[in-house]
Scaffold this motif. Sequence first.
Motif, PDB file in Angstrom:
ATOM      1  N   SER A  34       0.854  -1.189   0.000  1.00  0.00           N
ATOM      2  CA  SER A  34       0.000   0.000   0.000  1.00  0.00           C
ATOM      3  C   SER A  34       0.892   1.242   0.000  1.00  0.00           C
ATOM      4  CB  SER A  34      -0.889   0.009   1.246  1.00  0.00           C
ATOM      5  OG  SER A  34      -0.094   0.183   2.415  1.00  0.00           O
ATOM      6  N   PRO A  35       0.342   2.411  -0.350  1.00  0.00           N
ATOM      7  CA  PRO A  35       1.154   3.634  -0.274  1.00  0.00           C
ATOM      8  C   PRO A  35       1.711   3.861   1.126  1.00  0.00           C
ATOM      9  CG  PRO A  35      -0.850   4.050  -1.522  1.00  0.00           C
ATOM     10  CD  PRO A  35      -0.998   2.682  -0.930  1.00  0.00           C
ATOM     11  N   GLU A  36       0.907   3.540   2.144  1.00  0.00           N
ATOM     12  CA  GLU A  36       1.351   3.744   3.520  1.00  0.00           C
ATOM     13  C   GLU A  36       2.569   2.880   3.836  1.00  0.00           C
ATOM     14  OE1 GLU A  36      -2.759   5.157   3.166  1.00  0.00           O
ATOM     15  OE2 GLU A  36      -1.744   3.316   2.545  1.00  0.00           O
ATOM     16  N   GLN A  37       2.600   1.662   3.320  1.00  0.00           N
ATOM     17  CA  GLN A  37       3.741   0.780   3.561  1.00  0.00           C
ATOM     18  C   GLN A  37       5.011   1.302   2.905  1.00  0.00           C
ATOM     19  OE1 GLN A  37       1.722  -2.782   2.073  1.00  0.00           O
ATOM     20  NE2 GLN A  37       1.935  -3.733   4.086  1.00  0.00           N
ATOM     21  N   LEU A  38       4.847   2.122   1.880  1.00  0.00           N
ATOM     22  CA  LEU A  38       5.997   2.707   1.189  1.00  0.00           C
ATOM     23  C   LEU A  38       6.349   4.089   1.726  1.00  0.00           C
ATOM     24  CD1 LEU A  38       5.148   1.693  -2.495  1.00  0.00           C
ATOM     25  CD2 LEU A  38       6.815   0.608  -0.979  1.00  0.00           C
ATOM     26  N   GLY A  39       5.621   4.518   2.744  1.00  0.00           N
ATOM     27  CA  GLY A  39       5.930   5.818   3.353  1.00  0.00           C
ATOM     28  C   GLY A  39       5.153   6.981   2.787  1.00  0.00           C
ATOM     29  N   PHE A  40       3.966   6.701   2.200  1.00  0.00           N
ATOM     30  CA  PHE A  40       3.141   7.763   1.631  1.00  0.00           C
ATOM     31  C   PHE A  40       1.758   7.718   2.279  1.00  0.00           C
ATOM     32  CE2 PHE A  40       6.339   6.744  -1.492  1.00  0.00           C
ATOM     33  CZ  PHE A  40       6.776   7.991  -1.934  1.00  0.00           C
ATOM     34  N   PRO A  41       1.581   8.340   3.444  1.00  0.00           N
ATOM     35  CA  PRO A  41       0.299   8.287   4.144  1.00  0.00           C
ATOM     36  C   PRO A  41      -0.779   9.090   3.422  1.00  0.00           C
ATOM     37  CG  PRO A  41       1.795   9.813   5.231  1.00  0.00           C
ATOM     38  CD  PRO A  41       2.597   9.130   4.169  1.00  0.00           C
ATOM     39  N   TYR A  42      -2.005   8.621   3.575  1.00  0.00           N
ATOM     40  CA  TYR A  42      -3.154   9.319   2.987  1.00  0.00           C
ATOM     41  C   TYR A  42      -3.456  10.570   3.809  1.00  0.00           C
ATOM     42  CZ  TYR A  42      -7.945  10.216   1.441  1.00  0.00           C
ATOM     43  OH  TYR A  42      -9.083  10.798   0.951  1.00  0.00           O
TER      44      TYR A  42
END
Length: 293
Positions: free
Chosen positions: A198-206
């Motif tokens: 997910s984006p969060e796992q890659l360091g891109f929080p929603y």
Amino acid sequence: MTDFINILWFRNGLRFHDNGSLHNAIQDNQAMVLPLFIFDGETPCTTMSGYNKIKFLLECLEDLDQQLREVGSRLYCIRGNPVSVLKKICSKFSVQRLCFDQDCEPIWLERDNAVKDYCMANKIEVCENIGATLWDPEAIISANNGIPPLTYREFCIVGEGVGPPGRPLEPVDLREVCWLDLDEILLDKLEVMEYIPSPEQLGFPYKGERKVYKGGERRALKFFCRRIRLEKEAFLDGSFLPNRQSPDILNPPKSLSPDLKFGCLSVRLFYWKILDAFRQIHEGNPPPSNTIV
């Protein structure tokens, strides 16, 4: 090492249709094909990216992974430096070819040259495909006396001198490809992600971003068919560029720019389908001054 493999390295050509790298990877019937995507912290997951861009990318990868799982394979997503990943793979298999699409921006030269140097030192054939642009950028620059065209008009003139871009390649039946299945030991060694992250796992929080576009090859092709119908209707009315002339801001956008950017829609397919539609209706080529794409 007796297992011969070819690596299909997805980067910016996130599709199976009109994929020259895929065609290069399957030319040798004796070599199995390893499809992978590398999250190296730079491309395309740069610190300059936002949530929507990363989400779109991951949706493209999810679509590729789903298509591969339907034929008994998967997309291997790995975190790490491309050369380090190659070294680990080469410790287990005899890699014959590394196939990928060209990244023509100068910022990626250092990365790609390091990969090519490693392949040359280890007798791995590098198959770099022109898949993100209609022409090879080097061919355009060479035809313009070694200078990049600085205006669109100049680019069109140079393009006419180079000749028409190639037609899209024939589709590949993914069921007929001999895909490589990695064992658990190598999965752990390569630190392969079990699923598309997910984006969060890659360091891109929603952060509440409004997301308009959804990524994926099959979705892009579906909307592309609708776009061609709109273009044909415009040609029949004696006009072109319906998105610009009659914008519809109340309904979902019809632009395919993100799909072309990430390569889940072939730029050659886009170009030739629209040009062929114009020729079919007007029985000839468009005047040089008309921009229909």
